[in-house]
Write an enzyme that holds these catalytic residues in place. Structure first.
Site, PDB file in Angstrom:
ATOM      1  NE  ARG A  45      -3.285  -0.174   2.940  1.00  0.00           N
ATOM      2  CZ  ARG A  45      -2.850   0.078   4.187  1.00  0.00           C
ATOM      3  NH1 ARG A  45      -2.440   1.283   4.511  1.00  0.00           N
ATOM      4  NH2 ARG A  45      -2.838  -0.893   5.076  1.00  0.00           N
ATOM      5  CE1 TYR A  96     -16.475  13.172 -14.321  1.00  0.00           C
ATOM      6  CE2 TYR A  96     -15.956  13.060 -11.982  1.00  0.00           C
ATOM      7  CZ  TYR A  96     -16.382  12.454 -13.151  1.00  0.00           C
ATOM      8  OH  TYR A  96     -16.724  11.132 -13.132  1.00  0.00           O
ATOM      9  CG  ASP A 167      -9.870  18.011 -12.840  1.00  0.00           C
ATOM     10  OD1 ASP A 167      -9.138  17.556 -13.742  1.00  0.00           O
ATOM     11  OD2 ASP A 167     -10.911  17.428 -12.452  1.00  0.00           O
ATOM     12  CE  LYS A 192     -12.479  10.354 -17.477  1.00  0.00           C
ATOM     13  NZ  LYS A 192     -12.852  11.536 -16.712  1.00  0.00           N
TER      14      LYS A 192
HETATM   15  C1  LIG Z   1     -13.357  11.786 -15.428  1.00  0.00           C
HETATM   16  C2  LIG Z   1     -12.974  13.008 -14.701  1.00  0.00           C
HETATM   17  C3  LIG Z   1     -12.716  12.968 -13.317  1.00  0.00           C
HETATM   18  C4  LIG Z   1     -12.908  11.709 -12.490  1.00  0.00           C
HETATM   19  O1  LIG Z   1     -11.943  10.740 -12.796  1.00  0.00           O
HETATM   20  P1  LIG Z   1     -12.198   9.140 -12.677  1.00  0.00           P
HETATM   21  O2  LIG Z   1     -10.898   8.595 -13.158  1.00  0.00           O
HETATM   22  O3  LIG Z   1     -13.364   8.828 -13.547  1.00  0.00           O
HETATM   23  O4  LIG Z   1     -12.461   8.846 -11.253  1.00  0.00           O
HETATM   24  C5  LIG Z   1     -12.323  14.148 -12.699  1.00  0.00           C
HETATM   25  N1  LIG Z   1     -12.190  15.302 -13.397  1.00  0.00           N
HETATM   26  C6  LIG Z   1     -12.440  15.376 -14.724  1.00  0.00           C
HETATM   27  C7  LIG Z   1     -12.292  16.675 -15.441  1.00  0.00           C
HETATM   28  C8  LIG Z   1     -12.838  14.228 -15.425  1.00  0.00           C
HETATM   29  O5  LIG Z   1     -13.109  14.319 -16.732  1.00  0.00           O
END
Ligand SMILES: *Cc1c(COP(=O)(O)O)cnc(C)c1O
Length: 370
Positions: A45, A96, A167, A192
């Site tokens: 971990r 998001y 983000d 992504k």
């Molecule tokens: C998809 C997304 C998230 C969340 O990420 P996960 O990997 O699906 O948990 C957070 N911020 C943005 C801008 C996203 O597109």
């Protein structure tokens, strides 16, 4: 690594094993829940070679030290956990939906307070950040494609004593480096563009502040939202081709934005790469490209927009983004999407296919059922 290498070179070469005879060229996942005593790693971990390689690469790209998580939401949750009990976070009105929903849930229990602002309205955000503990920025925003003035907001947030988070999922570390624009922490859904093949969920944070890094590492250790070694390795393998994937996807997106704008059914295209987009000048100043996500609207026709999404053959009708395959969806089909996102807004995640094939399929879907 040599400090003046272009990010498109860094993304290929960072995080590799030392070049000694018989060394492998790339890092491998280590499948072990624990390690023989006497070293600094201790337990599964707390570390894995596949995490380290991915973290070194992301850290070098963003200009800090990275920590990877089980998903983007796990990374976001670890950052939100930094807010003191009863503290206040300033967050975008549009961002998001999962992050906004988590903040709302925590506000409902009294754990923290949330103030939502139009993140493209710099004056409003600067006013709201006075006395706040955290400023949460997303730019461009998902799925409204608004662009925040990151240098101005980061300076105001830090002056107010708030931890400034960006983000950076839509931009990727190749197009925008928020730490270099003044932010304290960068967050990614590596699910992504970073992993890039729609086959893995993973998150990451990067900071150049050692105290902050340790506080986040403590949360990963104790909350336990760690990535699997295989997932980290897949994400790193995907990351190696990010520059090439993005180049093609971004030029496809620019082409489609122009085509959509000329289409009689389309009332609005949201893409910062369009010269008359409200976020264009800001994006041009703080990003090295406009990315591969765009959105468009059909003059209020939500049923028509839903029908377009269900009529494509090449484009995948699915949520998520940043994969090599193009995807689309009407965001308001999700009950947790923010109600000020138009009902007829379709988000496009543009992949690396041939632009003519992508446009032909979209055009076909736009004329289906009318
Ligand atoms: C998809 C997304 C998230 C969340 O990420 P996960 O990997 O699906 O948990 C957070 N911020 C943005 C801008 C996203 O597109």
């Amino acid at each position: 690594m040599t400090p003046d290498l272009d990010p498109s070179t860094v993304v290929v070469h960072a995080g590799r094993p030392e070049r000694v005879p018989n060394a492998p060229v790339g890092e491998s996942p280590v499948f072990s829940s624990t390690y023989v005593a006497g070293g600094d790693r201790g337990y599964g971990r707390f570390g894995n070679d596949a995490w380290t390689a991915l973290e070194e690469t992301l850290g070098e790209l963003e200009g800090g030290r990275a920590l990877t998580f089980a998903s983007g939401m796990a990374a976001a949750a670890a950052l939100i956990d930094l807010i003191p009990v009863g503290g206040r976070v300033v967050a975008p009105q549009h961002a998001y939906s999962g992050v906004l929903a988590l903040l709302d849930q925590q506000a409902a229990t009294g754990r923290l307070k949330v103030d939502r602002v139009d993140i493209a309205d710099t004056d409003a955000a600067v006013q709201a950040v006075d006395g706040a503990d955290m400023l949460w920025i997303e730019s461009p925003t998902n799925p409204a494609m608004e662009v925040a003035d990151i240098p101005a907001l980061a300076a105001a947030g830090r002056a107010a004593g708030a931890t400034v988070v960006v983000d950076n999922t839509f931009a990727t570390p190749l197009l925008q480096q928020p730490l270099r624009l003044g932010a304290d922490v960068v967050m990614h859904s590596a699910t992504k563009f970073i992993a890039g093949h729609s086959d893995v969920l993973l998150g990451a944070v990067v900071t150049a502040d050692d105290e902050l890094w340790s506080a986040i590492d403590l949360r990963r250790r104790s909350l336990g939202a760690i990535p699997g070694p295989m997932e980290a390795w897949l994400a790193l393998r995907g990351l190696r081709t990010l520059a090439l994937r993005l180049e093609r996807a971004q030029s496809n997106a620019a082409f489609l934005a122009e085509r959509l704008r000329e289409h009689p059914r389309v009332s609005r295209v949201r893409y910062p790469g369009l010269p008359d987009d409200p976020g264009h000048d800001r994006a041009a100043a703080q990003m090295s490209g406009f990315g591969a996500i765009l959105a468009f609207e059909l003059g209020g026709d939500a049923a028509g927009a839903q029908n377009v999404c269900e009529s494509t053959e090449l484009w995948v009708h699915a949520t998520s983004l940043g994969g090599v395959e193009s995807m689309l969806e009407r965001r308001r089909r999700w009950p947790i999407e923010v109600p000020t996102i138009p009902e007829d807004l379709i988000r496009l995640s543009v992949g690396i296919e041939h632009p003519d094939d992508l446009w032909a399929d979209l055009e076909q879907a736009l004329s289906a059922g009318i």
